[in-house]
Design a protein around this motif. Structure first.
Motif, short mmCIF file in Angstrom:
data_model
loop_
_atom_site.label_atom_id
_atom_site.label_comp_id
_atom_site.label_asym_id
_atom_site.label_seq_id
_atom_site.Cartn_x
_atom_site.Cartn_y
_atom_site.Cartn_z
N ASP A 85 21.68 49.94 30.06
CA ASP A 85 22.30 49.79 28.72
C ASP A 85 21.40 48.93 27.84
N SER A 86 21.15 47.69 28.30
CA SER A 86 20.31 46.78 27.52
C SER A 86 19.68 45.81 28.52
N THR A 87 18.39 45.57 28.40
CA THR A 87 17.75 44.62 29.34
C THR A 87 18.32 43.22 29.14
N ASN A 88 18.74 42.89 27.90
CA ASN A 88 19.39 41.59 27.68
C ASN A 88 20.70 41.51 28.45
N ALA A 89 21.50 42.58 28.35
CA ALA A 89 22.79 42.59 29.04
C ALA A 89 22.58 42.47 30.54
N ARG A 109 13.90 52.98 29.35
CA ARG A 109 14.68 53.23 28.13
C ARG A 109 16.00 52.48 28.19
N GLN A 110 16.57 52.18 27.01
CA GLN A 110 17.87 51.54 26.91
C GLN A 110 18.81 52.50 26.18
N ASN A 111 20.05 52.63 26.70
CA ASN A 111 20.97 53.50 25.97
C ASN A 111 21.92 52.70 25.09
N GLY A 113 20.54 49.53 23.46
CA GLY A 113 19.65 48.42 23.10
C GLY A 113 20.24 47.63 21.95
N ARG A 114 20.20 46.30 22.08
CA ARG A 114 20.84 45.46 21.07
C ARG A 114 19.82 44.87 20.12
N GLY A 115 20.11 44.95 18.83
CA GLY A 115 19.29 44.29 17.82
C GLY A 115 20.03 43.10 17.25
N ARG A 116 19.42 42.41 16.33
CA ARG A 116 20.08 41.26 15.68
C ARG A 116 21.22 41.75 14.81
N ARG A 117 22.17 40.89 14.58
CA ARG A 117 23.34 41.13 13.72
C ARG A 117 24.05 42.45 14.05
N GLN A 120 21.65 48.34 16.39
CA GLN A 120 21.17 49.03 17.60
C GLN A 120 19.64 48.95 17.61
N TRP A 121 19.03 48.85 18.82
CA TRP A 121 17.57 48.89 18.92
C TRP A 121 17.17 50.22 19.56
N VAL A 122 16.54 51.05 18.79
CA VAL A 122 16.18 52.40 19.26
C VAL A 122 15.15 52.27 20.39
N ARG A 180 6.22 46.65 7.61
CA ARG A 180 6.77 47.52 8.66
C ARG A 180 6.97 46.74 9.96
N LYS A 181 8.13 46.92 10.56
CA LYS A 181 8.46 46.14 11.76
C LYS A 181 7.76 46.72 12.99
N ILE A 182 7.14 45.83 13.77
CA ILE A 182 6.47 46.28 15.00
C ILE A 182 7.14 45.67 16.23
N ALA A 183 7.82 44.53 16.05
CA ALA A 183 8.53 43.91 17.18
C ALA A 183 9.72 43.10 16.67
N GLY A 184 10.76 43.06 17.50
CA GLY A 184 11.95 42.29 17.16
C GLY A 184 12.38 41.45 18.36
N ILE A 185 13.05 40.35 18.06
CA ILE A 185 13.42 39.40 19.12
C ILE A 185 14.90 39.05 18.99
N LEU A 186 15.59 39.08 20.12
CA LEU A 186 17.01 38.72 20.13
C LEU A 186 17.26 37.74 21.27
N GLY A 202 15.03 38.30 24.50
CA GLY A 202 14.92 39.76 24.43
C GLY A 202 13.86 40.15 23.42
N ILE A 203 12.90 40.93 23.90
CA ILE A 203 11.76 41.29 23.04
C ILE A 203 11.60 42.82 23.05
N GLY A 204 11.62 43.40 21.89
CA GLY A 204 11.35 44.83 21.78
C GLY A 204 10.06 45.01 20.99
C1 BTN Z 1 15.95 42.79 16.24
O1 BTN Z 1 16.97 43.29 15.76
O2 BTN Z 1 14.95 42.60 15.56
C2 BTN Z 1 15.92 42.34 17.67
C3 BTN Z 1 15.63 43.47 18.59
C4 BTN Z 1 15.53 43.08 20.05
C5 BTN Z 1 15.37 44.27 20.96
C6 BTN Z 1 15.10 43.89 22.38
S1 BTN Z 1 14.61 45.27 23.35
C7 BTN Z 1 14.75 44.31 24.79
C8 BTN Z 1 15.98 43.45 24.64
N1 BTN Z 1 17.16 44.16 25.07
C9 BTN Z 1 18.00 44.40 24.07
O3 BTN Z 1 19.08 45.02 24.18
N2 BTN Z 1 17.51 43.93 22.92
C10 BTN Z 1 16.25 43.26 23.14
#
Ligand code: BTN
Length: 319
Positions: A85-89, A109-111, A113-117, A120-122, A180-186, A202-204
């Motif tokens: 589901d999510s590597t963070n979870a 792959r994550q089905n 994936g969590r992003g900030r706020r 969803q993280w594709v 343009r976003k290349i990486a996101g951190i949660l 959590g780093i994508g």
């Molecule tokens: C953002 O919204 O900018 C943060 C995105 C963070 C995505 C990563 S991918 C690995 C880890 N697992 C998650 O579910 N989210 C973070």
């Protein structure tokens, strides 16, 4: 299906007969699985009469063994999933089950994936990096101050080393190339932040992704920027090594020692921005960050600092 994928991952042609024999299934069952691979994992498979089947390019999957042999010293242990589901979870679940820290969870792959706020993280299969490092923090709030900014700075540095020289930061922890976003951190926490807690970094990173219609904001990837395929195992080894070093420095000295470098890397330094928190909005000019990682804004001649996970920053149209 993943067994079939591992037979095809060399990017060469394989006949339906050979694939069927290796898997102990009929040629029509091979055909069905190939179609599933294409639709579920979004892979392109060439089918050529008389030659067989091949992936459009070789597939380099994540490998704990390769990551360990690539690292300069014993790296954080890694747990790799084909799908999660999510590597963070998963990191949080493992910490709750008593897995000893630090450790890293990765997925092809994550089905979910969590992003900030709450976004969803594709997370398409085998293209990008979905990385969660789980740490135990004992020093109370001070150990958490500016932590997510240090992680962003470290990710940016690793991207520079791997040839993405234009990568910069947007407060609090987005890594961008231009706009343009290349990486996101949660970062996610469990336990008592004032005492002992577990934190998941959590780093994508968009690594080899070249096309998607699912991301709803401007994005780029390492491959789009450099023109070359990136070895994700090498990226993991490098990232874990750098994080380990920088987090030690952060633990010993706090965010203050990163402040100047962080401001130099900030792409929106001096820009007029809107700081958004839910429905409220504050407009100001970015002065930088304070010694705790808060955003310093000039509000009509008065400087104020802002911090908090739910804040987001937008460029003002007239800036
Ligand atoms: C953002 O919204 O900018 C943060 C995105 C963070 C995505 C990563 S991918 C690995 C880890 N697992 C998650 O579910 N989210 C973070």
């Amino acid at each position: 299906m993943l067994k079939l994928l591992s037979l095809l991952r060399d990017g060469r042609f394989h006949s339906g007969e050979d694939l069927g024999a290796a898997l102990g299934i009929s040629r029509s069952a091979v055909w069905k699985q190939l179609q599933n691979l294409e639709s579920e994992l979004n892979l392109t498979i060439f089918k050529v009469r008389g030659k067989g089947y091949k992936l459009s390019e070789p597939l380099h999957l994540l490998s704990a063994q390769t990551i360990v042999s690539d690292a300069s010293h014993a790296p954080w242990p890694v747990f790799i999933h084909d799908e999660i589901d999510s590597t963070n979870a998963e990191g949080l679940r493992m910490a709750a089950r008593g897995q000893s820290t630090p450790f890293v969870v990765l997925a092809e792959r994550q089905n979910a994936g969590r992003g900030r706020r709450g976004r969803q993280w594709v997370s398409p299969f085998a293209e990008n990096l979905y990385y969660s490092a789980v740490l135990r923090i004992e020093g109370g709030m001070r150990q958490l101050e500016g932590l997510s900014l240090v992680v962003g700075l470290t990710v940016m540095r690793v991207l520079h080393v791997l040839g993405v020289k234009q990568a910069g930061l947007k407060w609090p922890n987005d890594v961008l190339v231009a706009d343009r976003k290349i990486a996101g951190i949660l970062l996610e926490l469990v336990g008592d932040p004032a005492d002992v807690c577990h934190v998941v970094l959590g780093i994508g990173v968009n690594v080899n992704m070249q096309a998607t219609d699912q991301v709803d904001q401007p994005w780029t990837s390492m491959r789009c920027e450099t023109g070359a395929t990136v070895d994700r195992n090498h990226l993991v080894a490098l990232l874990s090594g750098e994080l380990e070093r920088e987090l030690k420095k952060h633990q010993a000295h706090g965010f203050a020692v990163f402040q100047a470098e962080w401001e130099r890397a900030h792409l929106w330094q001096g820009r007029t921005v809107s700081l958004i928190a839910g429905t409220s909005r504050i407009d100001g000019v970015v002065k930088g960050v304070d010694a705790h990682g808060g955003l310093r804004l000039d509000l009509n001649g008065i400087e104020k600092s802002f911090s908090g996970g739910e804040l987001s920053l937008r460029l003002r149209d007239d800036s």
